[in-house]
Design an enzyme around this catalytic site. Structure first.
Site, mmCIF file in Angstrom:
data_model
loop_
_atom_site.group_PDB
_atom_site.id
_atom_site.type_symbol
_atom_site.label_atom_id
_atom_site.label_comp_id
_atom_site.label_asym_id
_atom_site.label_seq_id
_atom_site.Cartn_x
_atom_site.Cartn_y
_atom_site.Cartn_z
ATOM 1 N N ASP A 7 -26.571 -10.523 32.399
ATOM 2 C CA ASP A 7 -25.811 -11.838 32.967
ATOM 3 C C ASP A 7 -24.254 -11.569 33.608
ATOM 4 O O ASP A 7 -24.392 -10.010 33.702
ATOM 5 C CB ASP A 7 -25.204 -12.331 31.360
ATOM 6 N N GLU A 9 -21.042 -12.837 35.201
ATOM 7 C CA GLU A 9 -19.441 -12.903 33.993
ATOM 8 C C GLU A 9 -19.309 -11.924 33.363
ATOM 9 O O GLU A 9 -20.079 -13.104 32.060
ATOM 10 C CB GLU A 9 -18.826 -14.305 34.960
HETATM 11 MG MG LIG Z 1 -20.973 -14.299 31.043
#
Ligand SMILES: [Mg+2]
Length: 205
Positions: A7, A9
């Site tokens: 991922d 962020e």
């Molecule tokens: Mg995230």
């Protein structure tokens, strides 16, 4: 060689909308999918607020460029790319991610796309297929690759569950409580160890 799906962020860079909210001082932008679960409704609201405040894409990109990656993220990612085939699977947009990707050395990123008009206003968005994070892991499995995935929130759990090994990084407690099956890590040192351990187990099995 395993594929590492990360991922973006909360794992390598700060939360983009929160950074934009704080730097620009527009409290109304603070809402997330936790407040408005319908993503389409949330995005329409965000675009409306940007429009009301006369904020275009280039101003947002300038804010994002200043944010920079999380401390130690670049070094961790460089190590990971030497040892794995790394793919970043994110719910952000290419136009938002670009200033951060430059600072991360342009890793391979699969995310969404913003529509803009000639004046640089954001007018809409194009999403990948629903559940693109999980679908990407499935596709890598179809190619016979083992997958180790890392995320920090609810939008990652499909991907973590589909992967051979799913790892939480710096995830909030309400997330890890709902998904106790995944290992949790809090810093890049622990994440590196978790990768090495997961690889060893996958190669033994
Ligand atoms: Mg995230």
């Amino acid at each position: 060689v395993e594929v590492a799906c990360l991922d973006l962020e909360g794992v390598l860079v700060p939360e983009v909308w929160i950074g934009v909210t704080e730097t620009m001082g527009i409290e109304a932008l603070r809402a997330t999918t936790r407040d408005i679960p319908d993503y389409g409704q949330l995005m329409r609201q965000r675009l409306e607020i940007l429009d009301q405040n006369g904020i275009g894409l280039s101003q947002i990109q300038a804010v994002i460029a200043e944010m920079g990656p999380l401390e130690g993220a670049r070094e961790f990612l460089d190590w990971l790319r030497e040892n794995y085939q790394v793919v970043i699977l994110s719910d952000t947009f290419y136009q938002f991610a670009t200033p951060l990707m430059r600072q991360l050395g342009w890793p391979f990123l699969l995310c969404h796309h913003l529509q803009t008009d000639g004046a640089g206003h954001i007018t809409g968005w194009d999403l990948c297929v629903p559940g693109h994070k999980r679908e990407a892991v499935r596709a890598f499995h179809g190619l016979n690759f083992k997958v180790i995935a890392v995320g920090d929130s609810f939008n990652d759990t499909g991907m973590l569950g589909e992967a051979d090994t799913g790892i939480f990084f710096s995830a909030p407690e309400n997330v890890t409580r709902d998904f106790p099956g995944f290992q949790t890590t809090q810093d890049y040192g622990a994440l590196k160890t978790a990768f090495q351990e997961a690889s060893r187990k996958l190669r033994e099995s």
